[in-house]
Scaffold this motif. Structure first.
Motif, mmCIF file in Angstrom:
data_model
loop_
_atom_site.group_PDB
_atom_site.id
_atom_site.type_symbol
_atom_site.label_atom_id
_atom_site.label_comp_id
_atom_site.label_asym_id
_atom_site.label_seq_id
_atom_site.Cartn_x
_atom_site.Cartn_y
_atom_site.Cartn_z
ATOM 1 N N SER A 300 -38.601 15.289 -86.722
ATOM 2 C CA SER A 300 -38.230 16.306 -85.743
ATOM 3 C C SER A 300 -37.125 15.839 -84.805
ATOM 4 N N GLU A 301 -36.927 14.516 -84.714
ATOM 5 C CA GLU A 301 -35.898 13.963 -83.835
ATOM 6 C C GLU A 301 -34.514 13.939 -84.458
ATOM 7 N N ILE A 302 -34.469 13.893 -85.790
ATOM 8 C CA ILE A 302 -33.218 13.595 -86.475
ATOM 9 C C ILE A 302 -32.091 14.536 -86.073
ATOM 10 N N VAL A 307 -26.656 14.726 -81.066
ATOM 11 C CA VAL A 307 -26.427 15.536 -79.859
ATOM 12 C C VAL A 307 -26.699 14.723 -78.600
ATOM 13 N N VAL A 308 -27.750 13.939 -78.616
ATOM 14 C CA VAL A 308 -28.193 13.228 -77.418
ATOM 15 C C VAL A 308 -27.509 11.869 -77.273
ATOM 16 N N ARG A 309 -27.240 11.211 -78.384
ATOM 17 C CA ARG A 309 -26.597 9.905 -78.308
ATOM 18 C C ARG A 309 -25.083 10.054 -78.119
ATOM 19 N N ARG A 333 -20.736 11.816 -75.581
ATOM 20 C CA ARG A 333 -21.345 12.532 -76.689
ATOM 21 C C ARG A 333 -20.259 13.276 -77.466
ATOM 22 N N PRO A 334 -20.508 13.568 -78.766
ATOM 23 C CA PRO A 334 -21.727 13.371 -79.558
ATOM 24 C C PRO A 334 -21.828 11.949 -80.115
ATOM 25 N N GLY A 335 -22.963 11.694 -80.764
ATOM 26 C CA GLY A 335 -23.215 10.349 -81.262
ATOM 27 C C GLY A 335 -23.005 10.194 -82.746
#
Length: 362
Positions: A300-302, A307-309, A333-335
């Motif tokens: 669910s994090e992938i 977006v967050v990193r 960002r983005p990562g």
């Protein structure tokens, strides 16, 4: 064995004596517990004349909830289920695919549960922690044993386990304290306990104050004896059992009632039907949340990773051949570019091509 047959937390809805001696109410309690999604519904089995003397007084909480003038025996006589009632309740549980459980309070009742009802799982109450004959009979029965440890210290729990190990090993010599210790100290005795016994931490007060719940005692029981542990809760609400699951409880036991306003010793300290459903749902959610003992990126994090990193990014237009410095190299960002953990390695290097402002560095 519970630990092998139940992959998740084993939830026991404790009907206890909240049926008030009425089989119709007891059957309705099973229906309500099944609807809540529990694993087992537990009652109490006792022969009053073998459980309590004629003049035994009641506990304070029992006096407050019942006739303060009657004796404990008189109260329990009103709450007794017949043998035929037990057969009906067991059949009703089987029809609804939920375990029928009961706590024997005397050896005759234990014999009935094992040899007449064929139970392979026994729940012993905190009051049985020093009941040598009952503990021995439970061990000899061959049933899995869930033992509550309220009213006791660690030494008394150990003594109870000594007797159980002796019974589990079916030792041939006459019972004795030395024989109990020898069985408990043996490798065979420890294996027998691990295969058959679950210890429940418990605070025997109705209701139990939160300041006396002491869930960390589960850790001590687990470490001291190497057994699966659980929690038999008598506090108000559902926060304590949920916390117990988070601390590793394999079994949760909780009283429930059809109506808290009914006369009887345990109704006021029991869950309502809505609360029972909330507890079961909460336990299953906590189980999911606990996961497993490893730190990985979940599925669910992938999608949020890039977006967050952040990535190494040009803070301004950078021409090919320009040296990367703190003024032109940043983190934004983005990562989906080079990880900024490499920021210091890039400082002082030469740009191999032109980069526009906010472009990810390659």
């Amino acid at each position: 064995m519970i630990k092998d047959s139940m992959p998740g937390v084993y939830i026991i809805a404790e009907a206890g004596v909240n049926h008030n001696g009425d089989i119709t109410t007891a059957l309705k309690m099973i229906d309500a517990a099944v609807a809540a999604g529990v694993d087992g519904v537990k009652f109490q089995t006792f022969r009053v004349e073998h459980l309590v003397s004629a003049t035994a007084a009641k506990a304070s909480y029992q006096k407050e909830a019942t006739d303060s003038q009657e004796t404990q025996r008189e109260m329990l006589e009103k709450l007794t289920l017949s043998d035929s009632d037990h057969h009906r309740l067991q059949a009703h549980c089987q029809e609804h695919n939920v375990d029928f459980l009961s706590t024997p309070f005397d050896c005759i009742s234990l014999d009935f549960l094992i040899n007449q009802l064929g139970l392979r799982k026994l729940k012993l109450s905190s009051g049985a922690i020093n009941h040598g004959p009952l503990l021995l009979a439970a061990g000899q029965s061959g049933a899995d044993i869930i033992l509550s440890s309220g009213l006791s210290n660690i030494g008394e729990v150990e003594q109870a386990l000594m007797v159980l190990s002796y019974g589990l090993l079916n030792c041939s010599e006459p019972p004795s304290l030395s024989g109990f210790y020898e069985a408990f100290a043996s490798i065979e005795g420890k294996v027998a306990l691990q295969n058959s016994v679950t210890l429940l931490h418990c605070t025997t007060q109705y209701p139990a104050p939160m300041k006396d719940i002491n869930l960390r005692a589960m850790d001590i029981l687990r470490l001291a004896f190497g057994l699966d542990v659980g929690f038999s809760d008598h506090s108000l609400g559902i926060s304590a059992p949920l916390a117990g699951v988070a601390r590793g409880a394999k079994v949760i036991e909780k009283h429930f009632t059809l109506d808290r306003t009914m006369a009887g010793p345990d109704h006021k300290a029991s869950l309502s039907l809505d609360e029972l459903q909330q507890m079961v749902r909460g336990i299953r959610e906590v189980e999911l949340a606990l996961g497993e003992a490893r730190k990985v990126i979940t599925n669910s994090e992938i999608e949020n990773r890039s977006v967050v990193r952040s990535s190494l990014t040009a803070l301004c237009d950078i021409a090919q051949g320009t040296v990367f410095t703190e003024e032109n190299l940043g983190v934004k960002r983005p990562g989906n570019g080079i990880s900024p953990i490499n920021y210091w390695d890039f400082l002082g290097q030469i740009a191999k091509r032109d980069f526009a402002k906010d472009e990810a560095i390659e």
